[in-house]
Structures are given as C-alpha cells and as structure tokens.
Write a protein that holds these residues in place. Structure first.
Motif, mmCIF file in Angstrom:
data_model
loop_
_atom_site.group_PDB
_atom_site.id
_atom_site.type_symbol
_atom_site.label_atom_id
_atom_site.label_comp_id
_atom_site.label_asym_id
_atom_site.label_seq_id
_atom_site.Cartn_x
_atom_site.Cartn_y
_atom_site.Cartn_z
ATOM 1 N N VAL A 239 -22.362 -14.785 -56.986
ATOM 2 C CA VAL A 239 -21.057 -14.843 -57.650
ATOM 3 C C VAL A 239 -21.265 -15.165 -59.123
ATOM 4 O O VAL A 239 -22.104 -15.991 -59.477
ATOM 5 C CB VAL A 239 -20.162 -15.920 -56.990
ATOM 6 N N GLU A 240 -20.467 -14.506 -59.970
ATOM 7 C CA GLU A 240 -20.531 -14.757 -61.406
ATOM 8 C C GLU A 240 -19.247 -15.452 -61.865
ATOM 9 O O GLU A 240 -18.145 -15.023 -61.540
ATOM 10 C CB GLU A 240 -20.694 -13.453 -62.180
ATOM 11 N N ILE A 241 -19.420 -16.528 -62.632
ATOM 12 C CA ILE A 241 -18.302 -17.203 -63.294
ATOM 13 C C ILE A 241 -18.557 -17.144 -64.793
ATOM 14 O O ILE A 241 -19.588 -17.634 -65.273
ATOM 15 C CB ILE A 241 -18.175 -18.669 -62.853
ATOM 16 N N VAL A 242 -17.651 -16.531 -65.536
ATOM 17 C CA VAL A 242 -17.786 -16.418 -66.988
ATOM 18 C C VAL A 242 -16.997 -17.550 -67.637
ATOM 19 O O VAL A 242 -15.817 -17.751 -67.311
ATOM 20 C CB VAL A 242 -17.282 -15.054 -67.495
ATOM 21 N N VAL A 243 -17.643 -18.270 -68.530
ATOM 22 C CA VAL A 243 -17.023 -19.435 -69.177
ATOM 23 C C VAL A 243 -16.900 -19.163 -70.676
ATOM 24 O O VAL A 243 -17.914 -19.061 -71.379
ATOM 25 C CB VAL A 243 -17.858 -20.711 -68.939
ATOM 26 N N TYR A 244 -15.668 -19.039 -71.140
ATOM 27 C CA TYR A 244 -15.432 -18.806 -72.572
ATOM 28 C C TYR A 244 -15.293 -20.155 -73.279
ATOM 29 O O TYR A 244 -14.386 -20.930 -72.981
ATOM 30 C CB TYR A 244 -14.182 -17.952 -72.768
ATOM 31 N N LEU A 245 -16.219 -20.417 -74.187
ATOM 32 C CA LEU A 245 -16.290 -21.711 -74.861
ATOM 33 C C LEU A 245 -15.303 -21.787 -76.017
ATOM 34 O O LEU A 245 -15.068 -20.800 -76.716
ATOM 35 C CB LEU A 245 -17.712 -21.950 -75.364
ATOM 36 N N SER A 246 -14.766 -22.969 -76.243
ATOM 37 C CA SER A 246 -13.775 -23.155 -77.309
ATOM 38 C C SER A 246 -14.395 -23.038 -78.695
ATOM 39 O O SER A 246 -13.712 -22.711 -79.663
ATOM 40 C CB SER A 246 -13.097 -24.522 -77.167
ATOM 41 N N ASN A 247 -15.679 -23.353 -78.803
ATOM 42 C CA ASN A 247 -16.386 -23.288 -80.084
ATOM 43 C C ASN A 247 -17.480 -22.232 -80.008
ATOM 44 O O ASN A 247 -17.865 -21.795 -78.926
ATOM 45 C CB ASN A 247 -17.001 -24.652 -80.408
ATOM 46 N N VAL A 248 -17.974 -21.807 -81.168
ATOM 47 C CA VAL A 248 -19.028 -20.789 -81.171
ATOM 48 C C VAL A 248 -20.214 -21.288 -80.366
ATOM 49 O O VAL A 248 -20.494 -22.490 -80.298
ATOM 50 C CB VAL A 248 -19.462 -20.417 -82.608
ATOM 51 N N ALA A 249 -20.931 -20.356 -79.774
ATOM 52 C CA ALA A 249 -21.950 -20.680 -78.773
ATOM 53 C C ALA A 249 -23.031 -21.621 -79.291
ATOM 54 O O ALA A 249 -23.569 -22.433 -78.542
ATOM 55 C CB ALA A 249 -22.587 -19.387 -78.262
ATOM 56 N N TRP A 250 -23.366 -21.512 -80.582
ATOM 57 C CA TRP A 250 -24.487 -22.301 -81.113
ATOM 58 C C TRP A 250 -24.049 -23.618 -81.746
ATOM 59 O O TRP A 250 -24.858 -24.329 -82.332
ATOM 60 C CB TRP A 250 -25.287 -21.483 -82.112
ATOM 61 N N SER A 251 -22.756 -23.954 -81.643
ATOM 62 C CA SER A 251 -22.269 -25.199 -82.230
ATOM 63 C C SER A 251 -22.684 -26.387 -81.357
ATOM 64 O O SER A 251 -22.982 -26.247 -80.166
ATOM 65 C CB SER A 251 -20.757 -25.171 -82.376
ATOM 66 N N ASN A 252 -22.670 -27.580 -81.947
ATOM 67 C CA ASN A 252 -23.047 -28.791 -81.208
ATOM 68 C C ASN A 252 -22.124 -29.068 -80.023
ATOM 69 O O ASN A 252 -22.611 -29.417 -78.944
ATOM 70 C CB ASN A 252 -23.083 -30.004 -82.148
ATOM 71 N N PRO A 253 -20.774 -28.916 -80.164
ATOM 72 C CA PRO A 253 -19.920 -29.145 -78.992
ATOM 73 C C PRO A 253 -20.253 -28.221 -77.825
ATOM 74 O O PRO A 253 -20.296 -28.657 -76.670
ATOM 75 C CB PRO A 253 -18.505 -28.881 -79.525
ATOM 76 N N SER A 254 -20.503 -26.938 -78.123
ATOM 77 C CA SER A 254 -20.855 -25.990 -77.056
ATOM 78 C C SER A 254 -22.206 -26.343 -76.448
ATOM 79 O O SER A 254 -22.386 -26.313 -75.218
ATOM 80 C CB SER A 254 -20.885 -24.563 -77.604
ATOM 81 N N THR A 255 -23.169 -26.689 -77.294
ATOM 82 C CA THR A 255 -24.504 -27.054 -76.804
ATOM 83 C C THR A 255 -24.424 -28.259 -75.886
ATOM 84 O O THR A 255 -25.028 -28.273 -74.800
ATOM 85 C CB THR A 255 -25.433 -27.360 -77.993
ATOM 86 N N ASN A 256 -23.692 -29.275 -76.303
ATOM 87 C CA ASN A 256 -23.577 -30.487 -75.487
ATOM 88 C C ASN A 256 -22.874 -30.211 -74.167
ATOM 89 O O ASN A 256 -23.274 -30.734 -73.113
ATOM 90 C CB ASN A 256 -22.814 -31.571 -76.266
ATOM 91 N N TYR A 257 -21.819 -29.371 -74.215
ATOM 92 C CA TYR A 257 -21.088 -29.095 -72.971
ATOM 93 C C TYR A 257 -21.933 -28.273 -71.998
ATOM 94 O O TYR A 257 -21.990 -28.591 -70.798
ATOM 95 C CB TYR A 257 -19.777 -28.357 -73.263
ATOM 96 N N VAL A 258 -22.564 -27.236 -72.505
ATOM 97 C CA VAL A 258 -23.362 -26.373 -71.618
ATOM 98 C C VAL A 258 -24.524 -27.160 -71.011
ATOM 99 O O VAL A 258 -24.954 -26.867 -69.888
ATOM 100 C CB VAL A 258 -23.857 -25.123 -72.379
ATOM 101 N N ASN A 259 -25.014 -28.164 -71.715
ATOM 102 C CA ASN A 259 -26.043 -29.035 -71.138
ATOM 103 C C ASN A 259 -25.541 -29.750 -69.891
ATOM 104 O O ASN A 259 -26.322 -30.084 -68.986
ATOM 105 C CB ASN A 259 -26.492 -30.080 -72.174
ATOM 106 N N LYS A 260 -24.229 -29.990 -69.820
ATOM 107 C CA LYS A 260 -23.634 -30.677 -68.670
ATOM 108 C C LYS A 260 -23.290 -29.717 -67.528
ATOM 109 O O LYS A 260 -23.039 -30.166 -66.401
ATOM 110 C CB LYS A 260 -22.355 -31.410 -69.100
#
Length: 908
Positions: free
Chosen positions: A675-696
């Motif tokens: 199964v695929e779940i696509v997650v659209y991030l609120s900030n650009v992919a390489w930003s610190n908020p996105s990096t920190n969230y994807v780490n979780k």
C-alpha cells in the motif's frame, strides 16, 4: 625506502627520454575521445544521487518501482505567478500561452503528447459533464412531455399519471438521476407539470421546468449528497442555471465548440462546472492566480530548446503586469544543473590555470617552466578522464555524479602543479650543484616524495569510493585513478622532458652555482624564530587546536543541498508553489506498507473489495500522519481523493461507490499486499521542519496496532535524511581507517613508527582549524547551512594532499641526516631549501582549490574554501612553525625504531 628504485627509474627515463615522450603523446591522442565520456555520461538527477543502498528510502523506492506503475513520460512544468484567471484578459493570454508552448513542442519533434493544466482539466470536465447534462435535460424534457400526454389521456388524473411514470422501467434511471426516488417526489413532479405547463406546446414552460429540475437535482447529487459526494467535479451554483439554459438550446452535437466558447469567454471563478479540489489543487491555487502547466513528451529536450521556452515565458510575462514564470520538471532541473555545473567547472579551471601559470612562472622566472605543470595537468587529465570514462561506460555501465568532473579536474590541476614544481625545483638545485646525475638524483628524492604523497592521495580516495557515500563516491574512484596517473606522468613524462631540455626548461633564467634559493633569507629568519621558540610554539599549537576542535564539534551539519545549488527556476518554482499552495507539490514524502495479508479481496461478483482490518489500519496511519501542522494533506487508500473515507461509507455509498473503490485500488500494489500513502508536506522537502517531521514518520507508521506489516518511508526528504545518517556514520568510520592506511604507507616509506603518527595528527589539526574558520564564514557570518559533505571531503582530501609538504620536509631531513647532520641542522636546512618551493606549492593549491569558490555552486564553494584554508594553514602555519618545532623536540625519536637518529648519537 625505494630511493634506489626511483634512482634507477631516473636513469632509465634519461636513457629512453624520446621514446617515453612519444609514448605519452600517443597515449594522450588515444584517450582524447574516451575522455569526453566522463562529461556525456554524467547524471544531474540530484534525487537519484541521494538514494542510499539498503536504507529505508531505498527499500521504499524498490517497492514503489516493483509494485506500482511509477514510470512516466518526461515533462516540463511551467509555474506562473500573479496570473489571475479571474481576469478575462489574463485568462485568454494564459490560454494562448499554453497553446504556444504546445505548438512549439510539436514543432521540435520531441514526441509531444499532451498538456495538463487547469484549462485542459476544465475542458475535460465541461465536455464530459455537458454531454451527460444535455442527455439529462433531453430525457427530462421527454419525461415532461410523456407526463403531459398521460395527463391528457387520463383527463389530468395526477394519481394515475404518477403510477404510469413509476411503472415505466425506462424512466427509472432518469428518476434516480433527478432525485425523484419516492412516490411523493414523483407525485410532486406530476402536479407541477399539471399545474404550470398543461400543454406540450408550452415550450418555454417546459424549458424552465427542465432546467430548474436538473439544476436542483444536480447541485444536490454532485455537491451535497451524503456520505460521499462527486470526487472529481463541483457545481458553481451562481452560474450553473444560466449554463443549463445555454446547454438546453445547444444542438447537442458540437460540445467542443460549446465548451471552448464558455472557457474562452468566462473567467475561471464564473465557470458553471469546476474540477473538484482534488482534481484542481495540483494545478491552481485557491486564489486562482498561480497556475501549473505540465507538458509531456517522449524524448529529451536540449538546453537550447529549454532556453527558447524560457524566452517565450519572458515574452508573455511582459503582456501580464507583475507576472512571473518558472520552468521546472526533472529534465529541466537536470539541464539547468548541467549548465550551471559546466559553467562553474570552466570558471574554476580557468581561474586556477591562470593563477597557477602565473605563480610557477614567477617562481622560476621562466615562461617555459610556467607551462610545464600545465602540460602535465592536460596530459594527466585526458588520460585519467579517458580511463574513468571507459571504466564507467563499459565496465560499470553507469553514470557518474554531476560533481565528479569538477572535483576530478581541480584535483589533477592541484597535484599535477605541485608534483611538477617540486620535481622542477629539485632538478634546478641539482643543476646548480653541477651534479652530472641531476636527472636520476632528482627522481631519487623528488620522485620518491611525489610517489609517497600521490599514494596517500590515491588510498584516501579509494576509501571514499569503497564507502559508497552518496554523490561523492564516484569522485573517490576517479580521483584515485587520477592520482595514480599523475604520479606516473610526473615521474616519467616530466622527467623525460627535463632530460631532453636540461637548462632550457628554465629559459630565460640562468642557472648558476651557488645561486641563492627563492625566499632563502626569509626562510632563514623563519627557521631561526621557530627553533628558538619551539616550546612556546607547541603550546600555542595545542591551545589553537583545542579551540578549533570545540568550534568544529559544536557546529551542526545537515543535508540541505538545495540551499547550496543556484536558485534555478526549478528551485524557485518549488518555493512559489509552497508559498501559494501551502505545500510541497513536487517532492512529497510517501510510506510504503507491506501487509502479510491481502489488502484487496476479489468478491464473488468479480468486483473489488477490501480487507476491512488492513483498510482500517491504513486509515489509522493516515489520520496519525495528518495529525501534525507539518503535513498539508495525504492521499492513499483511506484518503483516495485526499479526503477521509471510512470503510462503512465506502461499501454503503449509493452514489460514486465505484469511483471511490477504483481510486482506492490505485494505492494498492500488484501483489495486493503493498500500500502507498502519499504525504504532502507543509514546507519544502529540504527544510528543517520537513526534515524533522519525516524523521519521526517511521515511528508514527509503526505504532498502529492490527495485522502484521512493515512500513518504509521514502521521498526526497527521507533520501536526504538517510544520506545524512549514512554519510555521518561512514565519515566516523572512514577517518580512523584512512589514518591507519596512511600510517602503514608512511611506516613503510619513512621506516619510522612515530613520524607517521605525528604527521597524521598535525594534518588533522590543520584540517580542524581550516574547517572551524570555514564554519565561521559560512554558518555564523553568512548564515548558510554546512552540508555534511564539507568536512567529509575536506578531511579526505587534506589528510592526503596536506601531507605533501610534510613529506617533502621529512624526506629532505632524512636525506641530510643520512649524511650525518643533526636533527636541528637538518630541519633548519629543510626549511631554508624547501621553504620557497613549499610556499609556491601552497599558493598553487590554495589558488586551485580556492577557484572552486567561483564555481557558482554553493556546495563547491564551501568545499573550495575549506580546502583552500586547509592548504593555507598547512603551508604558512603548520609547515613553517608547528612541524619544525615538534620535530626538533622529538629529535631522534622522529625515526624510531630506525637507526637514523642513533647513528648521530654514536658519532657524538
């Protein structure tokens, strides 16, 4: 060690100088074409370069590739901003722009397929809906007339007419579509016809009732029906009724012209039927002012064709005030990165070559000598590039990273210049002393030092290659091969030219016996100060090193590569979209879930049904992922149209059930378990908020209870996270491995156990000092991210290249001590004799590496400054002050366990 071997090499080269020169010329010509392969077989896809083998993102990518149809035609994406299509003039200009781009792509034979934009989607929406709505209107009109006929026959008996309509099976689908699903509704319909129309000839009344009936039923069934509304279209209520009247009077045969007329003459906000939020959110923002147009084709577009499209954008931007256009897409980004990388490489090389020729010419006061290192660079570059090109194309069958050619040529320029100048300087010294064996003697000592230095360079880069670091591992192998080629070229081709030309290599300078060396007086003063204050210098060295180590260890590094590449239109497009749409459309994260049980179950009727346990588990994951401000939206089995659909609603919905089920199935793999779940991030992919969230995210998706499953996170952000973790871990392992490898090489070459340790520690200290200054410049002053590749590559390079000058000093000290001089005398003599050439070599490498700052690529600028500062510190601080001070303090222990130092003690 090996001195006698290099002495014999020098004698052989001297005897066969012409043959060796001819050999290198022939090999150069043979490698000229293969050398071009390293530039043509280069990958400029930054995302693919970041995928780390066996990482979470790599496993997710493998599932996506094998279980889903993830391949697609190449495309260019054009993002326009401040182009509000709620303005009719602007809307028409944007339609013309779309047509112009499509026409151009057709004309250049790239296999143009289609355009996807809010206009094409709106066209498809209106075309499909107009056809079905016209049939609905026509059917409604026919049913009204049928009702009138029944009323007239039954003497306007409403009850009997209602029964006749309800019993007519051919009318049942129409009744459902109009929402007349109960006897009460049908009765009300018949009464309305009976009361207001009465006659089939009352066409105006029939038209009005037909339109109003279709209007009310369609608004309910498309916009408001529960539990699941139409997923792809929505009725724009204020403008729908008028559209239905126009459609009613259309012939019904030419929908294309009818729809085109509406789109061309209506602003977007007044169109009667619109794509749903799901169908339009990736093509237009909520304010209708940012548009995204996607043009698909079969083959590649060239940089020149891309430039023409950019010129078309500029032409249209002048027509719409304050509008801006951005070209994006993988092929566009690749072309832009290729152009920027090539331009940066040329700029860095031109600057490095010009400065190198100038420095060498000034040092030897000879235009001939000035160009000899350049000749060695060209020869080594073509042959090394040729070997690497053949290796990657025909053996590895793969491409190299975009960063590799620049690093390869800059390294060759640096070490070819250094090795050539050192050999030229030694040969000049031998000529001054009237040594009849000037060639073999130069080869014995300078050639041996070059071999030792070059070997450490090659070993260092081989370890980088073996470590498989993303983006940079290719540079490891190519640079190792380049180091080996440069060693051989310097020890044979250059020696052969010197044997052939002799004094002419330094024309017009005259070589005189007893002539003072360059910077000799200055070096005498440096040697005196250093040896007199050696203990103070050692204390200063320790204090500075510890301070630099503290700054180095407390400054954070990351993988924010996109901040350090030029602000191309592709990067700008991502930022504009994120600002306008409030999420990163181009680089979503995704989760691949592998269940042990099937997600899809084929029902007995042949349709699709889902395992409720796995469905609810997936929905729980999606809801948990959404429970963060760092996530804009998700799409997957539980959110097939980016809105939540619970299992009960999915299987019980009277309308659109088929559409929802089919869309849900697109998120399930070929094996029915993935199964695929696509997650659209609120900030650009390489930003610190996105990096920190994807780490979780791995912890989030692994916390859902239920059936057994494994989940893997993928996407650009996870690529960056995994690449950082892998690089950081590898870096921590590489430094000690590299230190041990270099220790073994130096142990064999120098016949000493302590000196190699001291050399390695001194170079590491210089590297940490250089990195600390680099961090201050980029992180603390310019507020730019420090990418993990900076300390990695600077350590790898300087731990090898930075040893050059120490090795040159050590070999000279060894030579003098072998002749009976004391440690202090030998060190002083080495500073005086080697000082001028070491300063020259240091300035050469400083200029070469520093030229990377002008490449225009942020990551190369950081690396260039780090390397240049490292060379500068090693040349003017470490080599002149720290190394001599420590060597004289260590005295005979420099050579332990060899007997070089003991021999002098015995004589005393």
């Amino acid at each position: 060690m090996f001195e006698s071997f290099f002495y014999r090499v020098g004698k052989y080269v001297k005897r066969n100088k012409k043959k060796i020169i001819v050999f290198w010329i022939i090999l150069f010509l043979l490698m000229a074409y293969p050398a071009t392969l390293i530039f043509t077989d280069t990958s400029y896809n930054l995302n693919n370069s970041l995928v780390t083998k066996n990482s979470q993102s790599s496993k997710a990518n493998d599932i996506l590739t094998t279980q889903f149809n993830s391949s697609s035609d190449p495309s260019i994406i054009i993002v326009s901003n401040n182009t509000s299509i709620d303005n009719l003039t602007i809307s028409r200009e944007m339609l013309n722009f779309q047509h112009s781009i499509g026409s151009y792509l057709k004309s250049i034979n790239v296999g143009y397929n289609r355009a996807t934009s809010i206009y094409t989607v709106e066209n498809q929406t209106l075309m499909g809906y107009s056809s079905s709505a016209y049939k609905l209107e026509n059917g409604t009109k026919g049913m009204i007339k049928f009702t009138l006929l029944n009323l007239s026959e039954d003497k306007y008996n409403v009850t009997e007419t209602t029964k006749n309509i309800s019993r007519n099976t051919s009318l049942l689908p129409l009744l459902d579509e109009l929402g007349l699903t109960t006897p009460k509704n049908v009765t009300a319909f018949v009464q309305r016809v009976n009361n207001t129309i009465r006659s089939p000839k009352n066409s105006s009344a029939i038209e009005n009732y037909t339109v109003n009936l279709v209007d009310s039923s369609q608004i309910y069934l498309i916009n408001n029906v529960k539990p699941l509304a139409n997923p792809l279209i929505k009725i724009n209520v204020p403008y729908f009724n008028n559209y239905l009247y126009e459609l009613y009077n259309n012939t019904g045969n030419n929908y294309s012209a009818f729809v085109s007329g509406i789109i061309h003459n209506t602003t977007y906000n007044e169109l009667p039927v619109l794509p749903s939020a799901y169908a339009s959110s990736s093509l237009i923002n909520k304010g209708n002012s940012t548009l995204i147009m996607i043009f698909s084709y079969k083959t590649k577009i060239t940089s020149a064709q891309q430039a023409h499209i950019t010129s078309m954008e500029k032409s249209y931007s002048s027509k719409i005030e304050n509008s801006s256009y951005y070209l994006a897409g993988s092929s566009v980004s690749n072309n832009q990165l290729a152009s920027e990388s090539l331009h940066g490489m040329i700029v860095a090389l031109v600057i490095g070559i010009i400065v190198s020729i100038f420095i060498v010419g000034l040092f030897f006061r000879s235009p001939v000598a000035a160009f000899l290192p350049f000749l060695m660079f060209v020869t080594s570059s073509v042959i090394a590039a040729g070997i690497n090109g053949l290796l990657y194309k025909y053996v590895f069958h793969t491409t190299i990273s975009f960063i590799t050619p620049t690093l390869l040529l800059i390294l060759i320029l640096g070490i070819a210049s250094d090795y050539s100048v050192y050999i030229l300087s030694r040969f000049r010294s031998e000529l001054r002393s009237k040594n009849p064996d000037a060639i073999p003697e130069s080869s014995k000592w300078a050639g041996h030092a070059v071999f030792t230095s070059g070997t450490t360079v090659a070993i260092s880069y081989l370890i980088l290659w073996i470590s498989n670091i993303p983006i940079f591992s290719d540079a490891g192998l190519t640079n190792a091969i380049a180091a080996v080629v440069t060693i051989i070229v310097a020890n044979t081709f250059l020696i052969a030219i010197l044997a052939q030309w002799q004094n002419k290599a330094y024309w017009p300078s005259k070589i005189k016996a007893g002539q003072k060396l360059p910077f000799e007086k200055a070096m005498e003063k440096v040697a005196h100060v250093t040896l007199k204050n050696k203990k103070k210098i050692i204390v200063i060295f320790l204090v500075v090193t510890l301070g630099a180590l503290l700054l180095y260890s407390t400054t954070p590094t990351n993988m924010d590569l996109f901040e350090l590449i030029p602000a191309s239109s592709g990067v700008q497009a991502t930022s504009v979209i994120n600002s306008s749409l409030h999420y990163d459309l181009f680089d979503p994260a995704y989760v691949m879930v592998n269940f042990t049980s099937p997600f899809i179950i084929n029902s007995t009727g042949g349709g699709i049904s889902f395992n409720s346990t796995e469905y609810n588990q997936t929905l729980a994951m999606e809801n948990k992922l959404l429970d963060s401000p760092d996530v804009h939206s998700v799409s997957g089995p539980g959110y097939p149209y980016e809105k939540e659909v619970n299992y009960t609603d999915l299987i019980s919905s009277p309308l659109y059930r088929k559409e929802y089920i089919n869309q849900t199935a697109t998120y399930v793999g070929h094996n029915d378990k993935s199964v695929e779940i696509v997650v659209y991030l609120s900030n650009v992919a390489w930003s610190n908020p996105s990096t920190n969230y994807v780490n979780k995210m791995p912890a989030i998706v692994s916390s859902i209870q239920g059936s057994d499953y494994k989940a893997y996170v993928g996407g650009t952000t996870e690529y960056l996270n995994n690449a950082y973790s892998f690089t950081s871990h590898s870096f921590n392992n590489m430094v000690p491995i590299l230190g041990i490898a270099i220790f073994i090489i130096l142990l064999i070459q120098l016949a000493s156990a302590l000196t190699p340790v001291r050399l390695i520690l001194m170079v590491m200290a210089a590297v940490i000092m250089a990195l600390s200054v680099t961090y201050i410049i980029f992180y603390y002053l310019l507020h730019l991210p420090v990418v993990i590749f900076l300390p990695l590559f600077v350590f790898i390079t300087l731990l090898a290249v930075g040893l050059d000058y120490d090795i040159f000093m050590i070999t000279r000290v060894q030579e003098d001590m072998a002749k009976g001089k004391s440690t202090e005398e030998a060190v002083k003599n080495s500073i005086i004799e080697n000082g001028g050439v070491i300063i020259t070599l240091g300035m050469l490498l400083f200029a070469t590496f520093g030229a990377l700052y002008f490449s225009g690529l942020g990551i190369m600028e950081e690396i260039g400054v780090g390397l240049a500062l490292g060379v500068l510190i090693d040349t003017f601080v470490s080599w002149m002050l720290f190394v001599p001070a420590i060597m004289t303090v260590m005295d005979k222990y420099n050579w332990w366990p060899s007997k070089i130092g003991k021999k002098k003690d015995t004589e005393k």
